[in-house]
Write an enzyme that holds these catalytic residues in place. Structure first.
Site, PDB file in Angstrom:
ATOM      1  N   SER A 246       0.825  -1.208   0.000  1.00 25.29           N
ATOM      2  CA  SER A 246       0.000   0.000   0.000  1.00 25.29           C
ATOM      3  C   SER A 246       0.861   1.260   0.000  1.00 25.29           C
ATOM      4  CB  SER A 246      -0.902   0.017   1.234  1.00 25.29           C
ATOM      5  OG  SER A 246      -0.117   0.215   2.402  1.00 25.29           O
ATOM      6  N   GLU A 248       0.289   3.834   1.768  1.00 24.99           N
ATOM      7  CA  GLU A 248       0.406   4.202   3.186  1.00 24.99           C
ATOM      8  C   GLU A 248       1.685   3.607   3.800  1.00 24.99           C
ATOM      9  OE1 GLU A 248      -2.398   3.123   7.065  1.00 24.99           O
ATOM     10  OE2 GLU A 248      -2.738   2.142   5.150  1.00 24.99           O
ATOM     11  N   GLY A 250       4.193   2.424   2.016  1.00 22.33           N
ATOM     12  CA  GLY A 250       5.298   2.939   1.205  1.00 22.33           C
ATOM     13  C   GLY A 250       5.931   4.183   1.812  1.00 22.33           C
ATOM     14  N   GLU A 268       6.490  -0.306  -5.200  1.00 23.65           N
ATOM     15  CA  GLU A 268       5.388  -0.565  -6.134  1.00 23.65           C
ATOM     16  C   GLU A 268       4.127  -0.521  -5.284  1.00 23.65           C
ATOM     17  OE1 GLU A 268       2.576  -1.632  -7.811  1.00 23.65           O
ATOM     18  OE2 GLU A 268       3.240  -3.711  -8.061  1.00 23.65           O
ATOM     19  N   CYS A 302      -3.137  -4.010  -7.639  1.00 26.64           N
ATOM     20  CA  CYS A 302      -2.741  -2.607  -7.489  1.00 26.64           C
ATOM     21  C   CYS A 302      -3.051  -1.826  -8.755  1.00 26.64           C
ATOM     22  CB  CYS A 302      -1.251  -2.518  -7.155  1.00 26.64           C
ATOM     23  SG  CYS A 302      -0.240  -3.610  -8.138  1.00 26.64           S
TER      24      CYS A 302
END
Length: 500
Positions: A246, A248, A250, A268, A302
């Site tokens: 996610s 968040e 990351g 990613e 994603c």
């Protein structure tokens, strides 16, 4: 296709679990703390088994093992590049040997349909590892005609100890995307697997040992993000971290890397990818592909096409046909070959998605089908379609990561570009049109790492993938995917006399 499905060997619906510990130095260990956690079958909500819960102490052990395997003069550092390629090919052969077992275990632990595990995930795992096996002795430096009496050349050297944190939506495939380029270029790895789906990646650890990789080259620690994941991201002796997950998290990874040893970072992350249906599109194909773009993998992609923009003159027809297609989607036991959609991965995701559906209704989107749980046990959600979605709605801005389709209406191509790009994300985008000019214009105008034209979710090991904006940084797959795993060293030598 039906022919492909009929070629899939029957699965064992209760595959035995052989590996549920921590893999360090080609050996299996309990957690230093002796703690374990349960991994759950999302089709039933029942516990499959307990798994060793790695934490900072286990990550420290794994990093020490990796660092030792990377010392100058070690078997791994001395190995011919072509032999690294042979080991990767051998690993692919072993995964192929155990393909039926691995596909069944993936389905048990993750919930995705077994036919998809076997035909899609495992196929792409093999192709990715074999692709990077071929690169092992072909990614190298250059000699450079520097001014003066000097000889200059570059070396592509491995970065070193690579922390790799992989998600639960494609456990085996994300493991391959990470291991392939790292090992081809001679790095060593400490991998943290998702706590929801640790089982297949741990089984592959056994195959890594069987293939003949030296001890310490690959170490795999199951555990939780805030403990094991954070320990990797902030570790002073990890040279690089690669994370898929996610946006968040990351943020947290990048902050941890920056506040520790400035380790290299590739991310990613999430997406809210626009899928643009022009009025001249082939309607049969566009409806089916837009359905696939969103609902594939239970909506847990994603790069899912999660904002379906439809030009106004075909909007009503497209909506009607998309709702009919969603209603016909077969949800059920992922081991049944007729099943198109299995459960969401866990209860947390299940509740989160139902919360998004509620918010869509409250904000005034039109619920056209689905909207609730699809079974009385397990984490199944009905294929859900919202029409008349407006850009400001939560369901049009945030990543839902579930089987919930948002359809938005637009008039002109200029308008849709502005709206499509008005997102913090930029992972993927797609355009359905028969007009070459529109396709070319949109493919350049859209802010996304991948643009699909008249198709969706088409991946090849040869083509890079990654995000613009808050969808991440760096690229995976293709030759581009090797860059993140190498340092370029310039060597310049004084010579008595340079000649051209």
């Amino acid at each position: 296709s039906a022919a492909a499905t009929s070629a899939v060997p029957a699965p064992n619906q209760q595959p035995e679990v052989f590996c549920n510990q921590i893999f360090i130095n080609n050996e299996w260990h309990d957690a230093v703390s002796k703690k374990t956690f349960p991994t759950v079958n999302p089709s039933t909500g029942e516990v499959i088994c307990q798994v060793a819960e790695g934490s900072k102490e286990d990550v420290d052990k794994a990093v020490k093992a990796a660092r030792a395997a990377f010392q100058l003069g070690s078997p791994w550092r001395r190995m011919d590049a072509s032999d690294r390629g042979r080991l990767l090919n051998r690993l692919a052969d072993l995964i192929e040997r155990d393909r039926t077992y691995l596909a069944a275990l993936e389905t048990l632990d993750n919930g995705k349909p077994y036919v998809i595990s076997y035909l899609v995930d495992l196929d792409m795992v093999l192709k990715c590892l074999r692709y990077y096996a071929g690169w092992a002795d072909k990614y190298h430096g250059k000699t450079i005609p520097i001014d003066g009496d000097f000889f200059s050349y570059t070396r592509h050297e491995p970065v070193g100890v690579c922390g790799q944190i992989i998600p639960w939506n494609f456990p085996l495939l994300m493991q391959a995307w990470k291991l392939g380029p790292a090992l081809a270029t001679g790095n060593v790895v400490v991998m943290k697997v998702a706590e929801q789906t640790p089982l297949t990646a741990l089984y592959v650890a056994n195959l890594i040992k069987e293939a003949g990789f030296p001890p310490g080259v690959v170490n795999i620690v199951p555990g939780f993000g805030p403990t094991a994941g954070a320990a990797i991201a902030s570790h002073e002796d990890v040279d690089k971290v690669a994370f898929t997950g996610s946006t968040e998290v990351g943020h947290l990874i990048q902050v941890a890397a920056g506040s520790s040893n400035l380790k290299r970072v590739t991310l990613e992350l999430g997406g809210k990818s626009p899928n643009i249906i022009m009025s001249d599109a082939d309607m049969d194909w566009a409806v089916e592909q837009a359905h696939f773009a969103l609902f594939f993998n239970q909506g847990q992609c994603c790069c899912a096409g999660s904002r379906t923009f439809v030009q106004e003159d075909v909007y009503d027809e497209f909506v009607e046909r998309s709702v009919a297609r969603a209603k016909s989607r077969v949800v059920g036991n992922p081991f049944d070959s007729r099943t198109e959609q299995g459960p969401q991965v866990d209860e947390t995701q299940f509740k989160k998605i139902l919360g998004y559906i509620k918010s869509g209704q409250q904000e005034g989107a039109k619920l056209l089908c689905g909207g609730g749980a699809a079974a009385d046990r397990g984490y199944f959600i009905q294929p859900t379609v919202f029409g008349d979605v407006k850009d400001g709605m939560t369901i049009a801005k945030e990543e839902i990561f579930g089987p919930v389709m948002q359809i938005l209406k637009f008039k002109t191509i200029e308008e849709v570009v502005g709206r499509a790009n008005n997102s913090k994300y930029g992972l993927a985008a797609a355009v359905f049109t028969k007009d070459l000019d529109k396709a070319n214009y949109l493919s350049q105008a859209l802010q996304a790492g991948t643009v699909w034209i008249n198709c969706y979710d088409v991946f090849g090991a040869q083509s890079p993938f990654g995000g613009y904006k808050m969808s991440g940084s760096g690229r995976e797959l293709g030759e581009y995917g090797l860059q993140a795993y190498t340092e370029v060293k310039t060597v310049t030598i004084k010579v008595p006399q340079k000649n051209s």
